[in-house]
Design an enzyme around this catalytic site. Structure first.
Site, PDB file in Angstrom:
ATOM      1  N   LYS A 220       0.807  -1.068  -0.014  1.00  6.44           N
ATOM      2  CA  LYS A 220      -0.038   0.127  -0.058  1.00  6.44           C
ATOM      3  C   LYS A 220       0.835   1.160   0.024  1.00  6.44           C
ATOM      4  O   LYS A 220       2.002   1.221   0.414  1.00  6.44           O
ATOM      5  CB  LYS A 220      -0.914  -0.040   1.244  1.00  6.44           C
ATOM      6  CG  LYS A 220      -2.084   1.082   1.388  1.00  6.44           C
ATOM      7  CD  LYS A 220      -2.864   0.895   2.460  1.00  6.44           C
ATOM      8  CE  LYS A 220      -3.926   1.964   2.539  1.00  6.44           C
ATOM      9  NZ  LYS A 220      -4.695   1.924   3.710  1.00  6.44           N
TER      10      LYS A 220
ATOM     11  N   SER B 155      -9.948   2.664   2.813  1.00  6.02           N
ATOM     12  CA  SER B 155      -8.926   3.369   1.915  1.00  6.02           C
ATOM     13  C   SER B 155      -7.927   2.285   1.347  1.00  6.02           C
ATOM     14  O   SER B 155      -7.347   2.587   0.364  1.00  6.02           O
ATOM     15  CB  SER B 155      -7.825   4.258   2.747  1.00  6.02           C
ATOM     16  OG  SER B 155      -7.349   3.484   3.691  1.00  6.02           O
TER      17      SER B 155
ATOM     18  N   SER C 223     -10.444   0.394   7.191  1.00  2.23           N
ATOM     19  CA  SER C 223      -9.943   0.393   5.814  1.00  2.23           C
ATOM     20  C   SER C 223      -9.251  -1.047   5.231  1.00  2.23           C
ATOM     21  O   SER C 223      -8.913  -1.040   4.267  1.00  2.23           O
ATOM     22  CB  SER C 223      -8.949   1.367   5.716  1.00  2.23           C
ATOM     23  OG  SER C 223      -9.518   2.633   5.794  1.00  2.23           O
TER      24      SER C 223
END
Length: 493
Positions: free
Chosen positions: A78, A156, A180
């Site tokens: 990420k 997210s 998330s």
């Protein structure tokens, strides 16, 4: 071997040990799949040279014997994790051009274990969002498609979820501040675990809300989550909130035997207007755990209704403090200044250009609730509510409950753009089942458990006792086996 990218981490580990495949072959297959999947916008910084070099080293380690479980496994990282010499932007314009000179603790541990980095993954800007629509890179797209719409992969960690679901990588790192990891995992039919706060180091992970953020793995199944979490966990002296607690063998805990375990069903999670499909999934999951030998017990978590308001005071307050460091002085984007502009104008213009609307909204809310005259009315009150929410969970666990079963999300994945003009509160309601876990610092996992009427994946959430991720993963493993979810998105990209 064909379809290398479809392998789980566990299957790939075994194939690598047996010499049936090399890390170089596995990595090459993933890189090819990534290049063919630009439509999904999951990978935003590709690192093929890094991947090929790491794969070569991994193959040498495997041939020499004594290679760790993750050795040779291709992963996506990420964009919130700092990676040395590789763009780490947190999907924000304000960090444009930032190539860290250091490696986050999590990625250091993964690379030390021999994992291969394929590239950096899309996400909501500074992890603020539930749909991956606030990213400077543009929307990430869910590989699941049932009509002519493009669907959100959640947020997210939307890029991580999309990449794992589309078989672009064998696993990915995510972060979870209010859901998330778990919400995008549910939206894309994969598994995602948020460990206990302090189990995984936050050092080198760009901060959103420091008392809530926690990194974790996003994988194709529960066993893979156990393997990857093992490598990510551990004490880190560089993180003052890291817990100096031994890391057990999470994979060894996966017996599937949950006889005698007590599963709590909280009445407060039965929301008004909950879709019938979510209610049925929850009931089916309850029956599966009961059939597996668990005792199911109705429980109450009375302060749940205050969780979202408390979260949306605490998280923006911490964000406004954390994001104050992005000023255009030391790194990242700096606005062009007019003659006569001073330091104040530089701050104002840089932040106006660098931060997107959602980040600006949350920074302003956070600054407001921390301001003189409102600190006690909002921030201190939210902190007290947070303590009550944690006490609710402590009481339930003290009464003998081993894990709590709830829905992971209030709906299946929705279309990109569908909430753009809606009240922001509608988007925030996506986190209604997940934020309590962050406020209480508990471990939580989302397991894919079924499809809705349109054929989109739905997930169930299990919440565990603090530091007992092994037990939580085992209950999730039992649920996974009972649910038998093996659906995959039909390839259209």
């Amino acid at each position: 071997m064909s379809d290398l990218t479809k392998l789980t981490i566990a299957a790939a580990r075994d194939a690598l040990r047996k010499g049936e495949v090399t890390s170089a072959e596995l990595t090459s297959a993933c890189l090819t799949a990534i290049d063919a999947a630009d439509t999904l916008n999951a990978f935003v910084h590709k690192t093929p040279e890094v991947a090929e070099s790491q794969a070569k080293s991994a193959d040498q380690r495997i041939q020499a014997g004594e290679a760790p479980d993750l050795c040779g496994i291709p992963l996506g990282i990420k964009d919130l994790f700092c990676t040395k010499g590789v763009a780490s932007q947190a999907a924000s314009r304000i960090l444009e051009g930032f190539n860290p000179e250091y490696e986050s603790t999590v990625t250091t541990q993964l690379f030390d274990a021999g994992a291969v980095m394929l590239g950096k993954l899309n996400m909501d800007e500074f992890a603020m969002g539930s749909s991956n629509e606030t990213s400077v890179y543009g929307d990430a797209v869910n590989p699941w498609k049932v009509d002519d719409r493009q669907l959100t992969p959640g947020g997210s960690s939307g890029g991580s979820a999309a990449a794992v679901a589309a078989d672009l990588c064998l696993g990915a790192t995510g972060t979870d501040t209010g859901g998330s990891i778990r919400q995008p995992a549910a939206f894309t039919g994969i598994t995602g675990i948020k460990p206990t706060y302090g189990r995984v180091s936050r050092w080198g992970v760009v901060a959103f809300a420091s008392s809530l953020d926690q990194a974790g793995p996003m994988t194709k199944d529960v066993r893979d989550s156990a393997i990857m979490l093992q490598a990510m966990s551990g004490f880190d002296a560089k993180d003052s909130t890291s817990a100096n607690i031994p890391v057990p063998d999470f994979e060894a805990a996966l017996t599937g035997d949950i006889r005698g375990k007590v599963i709590g069903i909280p009445k407060e999670y039965r929301m008004d207007g909950m879709p019938a499909e979510i209610e049925k999934l929850w009931q089916d999951g309850t029956a599966m755990l009961r059939d597996a030998g668990a005792e199911v017990r109705d429980i109450t978590l009375p302060h749940t209704k205050y969780a979202l308001p408390a979260y949306y005071v605490i998280a923006p307050a911490e964000a406004s403090s954390n994001l104050a460091r992005y000023d255009g002085v030391r790194f990242g984007h700096r606005a062009k200044l007019d003659a006569g502009d001073g330091i104040t104008e530089m701050y104002e213009k840089t932040r106006a250009e660098g931060f997107g609307p959602e980040v600006q909204r949350r920074v302003m809310v956070g600054t407001y609730v921390l301001s003189a005259g409102f600190y006690d009315a909002y921030y201190n009150r939210a902190r007290r509510v947070r303590a009550l929410i944690k006490r609710d969970f402590d009481q339930v666990f003290a009464d003998g409950v081993d894990a709590i079963l709830t829905p992971a999300t209030p709906s299946a994945a929705f279309g990109l753009g569908e909430m753009k003009n809606a009240d922001p509160i509608q988007m925030y309601l996506n986190d209604v089942f997940t934020v309590t876990v962050n406020l209480a610092g508990l471990p939580g996992i989302s397991v894919p458990a079924g499809l809705d009427a349109k054929g989109l994946p739905l997930g169930l959430q299990l919440i565990g006792r603090p530091w007992e991720e092994g037990d939580l993963l085992n209950v999730a493993y039992a649920l996974e086996r009972s649910a038998g979810f093996n659906a995959k998105p039909a390839k259209w990209w």
